[in-house]
Design a protein around this motif. Structure first.
Motif, PDB file in Angstrom:
ATOM      1  N   LYS A  68      36.485 -31.435  20.027  1.00  7.42           N
ATOM      2  CA  LYS A  68      37.253 -32.748  20.228  1.00  7.42           C
ATOM      3  C   LYS A  68      38.624 -32.762  19.322  1.00  7.42           C
ATOM      4  N   GLY A  69      38.651 -32.527  17.996  1.00  2.08           N
ATOM      5  CA  GLY A  69      39.619 -32.418  17.453  1.00  2.08           C
ATOM      6  C   GLY A  69      39.557 -32.210  15.758  1.00  2.08           C
ATOM      7  N   LEU A  70      40.611 -32.271  14.985  1.00  2.11           N
ATOM      8  CA  LEU A  70      40.565 -32.035  13.484  1.00  2.11           C
ATOM      9  C   LEU A  70      41.335 -33.341  13.011  1.00  2.11           C
ATOM     10  N   ALA A  71      40.412 -33.793  11.843  1.00  6.17           N
ATOM     11  CA  ALA A  71      40.906 -34.675  10.956  1.00  6.17           C
ATOM     12  C   ALA A  71      41.020 -34.107   9.355  1.00  6.17           C
ATOM     13  N   GLU A  72      42.324 -34.252   8.973  1.00  6.86           N
ATOM     14  CA  GLU A  72      42.269 -33.585   7.411  1.00  6.86           C
ATOM     15  C   GLU A  72      42.867 -34.711   6.620  1.00  6.86           C
ATOM     16  N   TYR A  73      42.316 -34.578   5.308  1.00  7.27           N
ATOM     17  CA  TYR A  73      42.624 -35.382   4.237  1.00  7.27           C
ATOM     18  C   TYR A  73      43.221 -34.478   2.923  1.00  7.27           C
ATOM     19  N   CYS A  74      44.500 -34.877   2.402  1.00  5.99           N
ATOM     20  CA  CYS A  74      44.802 -33.855   1.344  1.00  5.99           C
ATOM     21  C   CYS A  74      45.363 -35.053   0.187  1.00  5.99           C
ATOM     22  N   GLU A  75      45.099 -34.397  -0.918  1.00  3.07           N
ATOM     23  CA  GLU A  75      45.525 -35.162  -2.187  1.00  3.07           C
ATOM     24  C   GLU A  75      46.418 -34.125  -3.023  1.00  3.07           C
ATOM     25  N   GLN A 131      37.785 -39.614  24.643  1.00  4.20           N
ATOM     26  CA  GLN A 131      39.051 -39.479  25.363  1.00  4.20           C
ATOM     27  C   GLN A 131      39.347 -38.247  26.171  1.00  4.20           C
ATOM     28  N   THR A 132      39.915 -37.958  26.775  1.00  2.00           N
ATOM     29  CA  THR A 132      40.404 -36.712  27.305  1.00  2.00           C
ATOM     30  C   THR A 132      41.237 -35.819  26.188  1.00  2.00           C
ATOM     31  N   GLY A 133      41.019 -34.596  26.214  1.00  2.00           N
ATOM     32  CA  GLY A 133      41.926 -33.752  25.339  1.00  2.00           C
ATOM     33  C   GLY A 133      41.410 -33.739  23.731  1.00  2.00           C
ATOM     34  N   THR A 134      42.045 -33.325  23.109  1.00  6.82           N
ATOM     35  CA  THR A 134      41.825 -33.151  21.753  1.00  6.82           C
ATOM     36  C   THR A 134      42.658 -34.049  20.793  1.00  6.82           C
ATOM     37  N   PHE A 135      42.098 -34.373  19.505  1.00  8.41           N
ATOM     38  CA  PHE A 135      42.940 -35.064  18.657  1.00  8.41           C
ATOM     39  C   PHE A 135      43.342 -34.216  17.220  1.00  8.41           C
ATOM     40  N   GLU A 136      44.299 -34.851  16.449  1.00  9.44           N
ATOM     41  CA  GLU A 136      44.589 -34.381  15.321  1.00  9.44           C
ATOM     42  C   GLU A 136      44.903 -35.449  14.343  1.00  9.44           C
ATOM     43  N   ILE A 137      44.420 -35.705  13.062  1.00  8.74           N
ATOM     44  CA  ILE A 137      44.597 -36.474  12.301  1.00  8.74           C
ATOM     45  C   ILE A 137      45.049 -36.119  10.880  1.00  8.74           C
ATOM     46  N   SER A 138      45.990 -36.300  10.331  1.00  5.97           N
ATOM     47  CA  SER A 138      46.371 -36.064   9.083  1.00  5.97           C
ATOM     48  C   SER A 138      46.821 -36.860   8.188  1.00  5.97           C
ATOM     49  N   LEU A 139      46.048 -36.997   6.804  1.00  8.70           N
ATOM     50  CA  LEU A 139      46.312 -38.107   6.024  1.00  8.70           C
ATOM     51  C   LEU A 139      46.661 -37.475   4.608  1.00  8.70           C
ATOM     52  N   VAL A 140      47.872 -37.741   4.111  1.00 11.29           N
ATOM     53  CA  VAL A 140      48.114 -37.478   2.791  1.00 11.29           C
ATOM     54  C   VAL A 140      48.054 -38.558   1.901  1.00 11.29           C
ATOM     55  N   TRP A 141      46.982 -38.477   0.719  1.00 12.67           N
ATOM     56  CA  TRP A 141      46.963 -39.734   0.127  1.00 12.67           C
ATOM     57  C   TRP A 141      47.227 -39.359  -1.498  1.00 12.67           C
ATOM     58  N   ASP A 142      47.940 -40.498  -1.901  1.00  9.36           N
ATOM     59  CA  ASP A 142      48.133 -40.554  -3.508  1.00  9.36           C
ATOM     60  C   ASP A 142      47.006 -41.258  -3.956  1.00  9.36           C
ATOM     61  N   LYS A 143      46.210 -40.402  -4.804  1.00  8.91           N
ATOM     62  CA  LYS A 143      45.177 -40.738  -5.341  1.00  8.91           C
ATOM     63  C   LYS A 143      45.267 -41.963  -6.275  1.00  8.91           C
ATOM     64  N   GLU A 144      46.299 -41.527  -7.475  1.00  8.18           N
ATOM     65  CA  GLU A 144      46.669 -42.403  -8.468  1.00  8.18           C
ATOM     66  C   GLU A 144      46.712 -43.734  -7.925  1.00  8.18           C
ATOM     67  N   ASN A 145      47.607 -43.892  -6.889  1.00  7.82           N
ATOM     68  CA  ASN A 145      48.146 -45.500  -6.467  1.00  7.82           C
ATOM     69  C   ASN A 145      47.244 -45.844  -5.498  1.00  7.82           C
ATOM     70  N   GLN A 146      46.221 -44.994  -5.093  1.00  4.60           N
ATOM     71  CA  GLN A 146      45.284 -45.574  -3.867  1.00  4.60           C
ATOM     72  C   GLN A 146      46.091 -45.733  -2.737  1.00  4.60           C
ATOM     73  N   ALA A 147      46.983 -44.945  -2.168  1.00  6.99           N
ATOM     74  CA  ALA A 147      47.864 -45.514  -1.025  1.00  6.99           C
ATOM     75  C   ALA A 147      48.079 -44.316  -0.167  1.00  6.99           C
ATOM     76  N   ALA A 148      48.246 -44.323   0.967  1.00  7.94           N
ATOM     77  CA  ALA A 148      48.593 -43.351   1.970  1.00  7.94           C
ATOM     78  C   ALA A 148      50.185 -42.765   1.762  1.00  7.94           C
ATOM     79  N   ILE A 149      50.517 -41.466   1.610  1.00  9.14           N
ATOM     80  CA  ILE A 149      52.014 -41.088   1.493  1.00  9.14           C
ATOM     81  C   ILE A 149      52.378 -40.678   2.818  1.00  9.14           C
ATOM     82  N   SER A 150      51.442 -40.407   3.946  1.00 10.17           N
ATOM     83  CA  SER A 150      51.828 -40.246   5.211  1.00 10.17           C
ATOM     84  C   SER A 150      50.518 -40.155   5.873  1.00 10.17           C
ATOM     85  N   SER A 151      50.668 -40.297   7.159  1.00  5.55           N
ATOM     86  CA  SER A 151      49.656 -40.281   8.071  1.00  5.55           C
ATOM     87  C   SER A 151      50.179 -40.011   9.534  1.00  5.55           C
ATOM     88  N   ILE A 152      49.392 -39.125  10.125  1.00  8.21           N
ATOM     89  CA  ILE A 152      49.910 -38.770  11.534  1.00  8.21           C
ATOM     90  C   ILE A 152      48.730 -38.562  12.328  1.00  8.21           C
TER      91      ILE A 152
END
Length: 163
Positions: A68-75, A131-152
């Motif tokens: 169904k898809g990929l979810a990735e998380y980067c620090e 849902q039909t098809g596949t999904f891709e989620i990408s989250l880049v996380w600022d660990k120091e400030n506990q906030a998302a830098i980017s999210s797609i």
């Protein structure tokens, strides 16, 4: 900085109009209701890891599985990239474990599942399994400030031509 890649799976199990979820206790991390899944062992394939995790956590043996898809998380500060490969299982064999290792197992109607307590990231991902098809989620996380830098988030229902 050394980059550390972690590979995980998550497998939503669907039967009729219900899904099987695990009520994960706080002591196991990520408390609340969640689909089965876990770390992929080297050198097993990603799909074999998903099938193994379902068996270990539920007792069920998956016989039909769809990617169904990929979810990735980067620090960036730590060099961590965590990738979760998500699947939907629509047929299986076996019986549920009497004493599951990750928490209580429950079958619940899909339309009532969102009423259960669950992590925000799982709540937002839940409808994507159906849902039909596949999904891709990408989250880049600022660990120091506990906030998302980017999210797609992207959904692929048909081929996308890249120019």
């Amino acid at each position: 900085m050394k980059i550390n890649h972690e590979l995980y799976t998550m497998c939503m199990i669907e039967k009729d109009d219900k899904v099987l979820l695990i009520n994960r206790p706080t002591k196991r991390g990520f408390p609340g209701y969640i689909a089965p899944g876990g770390k992929v062992d080297y050198p097993e394939s990603i799909v074999d890891g998903a099938i193994r995790e379902v068996r270990e956590e539920t007792g069920l043996i998956v016989t039909d599985i769809i990617y169904k898809g990929l979810a990735e998380y980067c620090e960036p500060q730590t060099g961590l990239r965590s990738m979760v490969f998500n699947y939907l299982a629509t047929s299986f064999e076996g019986e549920l474990l009497e004493d599951p290792p990750e928490g209580e197992l429950i079958w619940i109607e899909k339309d009532k599942a969102m009423e259960l307590p669950m992590q925000d990231w799982f709540r937002s991902r839940f409808p994507l399994f159906f849902q039909t098809g596949t999904f891709e989620i990408s989250l880049v996380w600022d660990k120091e400030n506990q906030a998302a830098i980017s999210s797609i988030e992207k959904n692929y229902v048909e081929r996308v031509k890249v120019t």
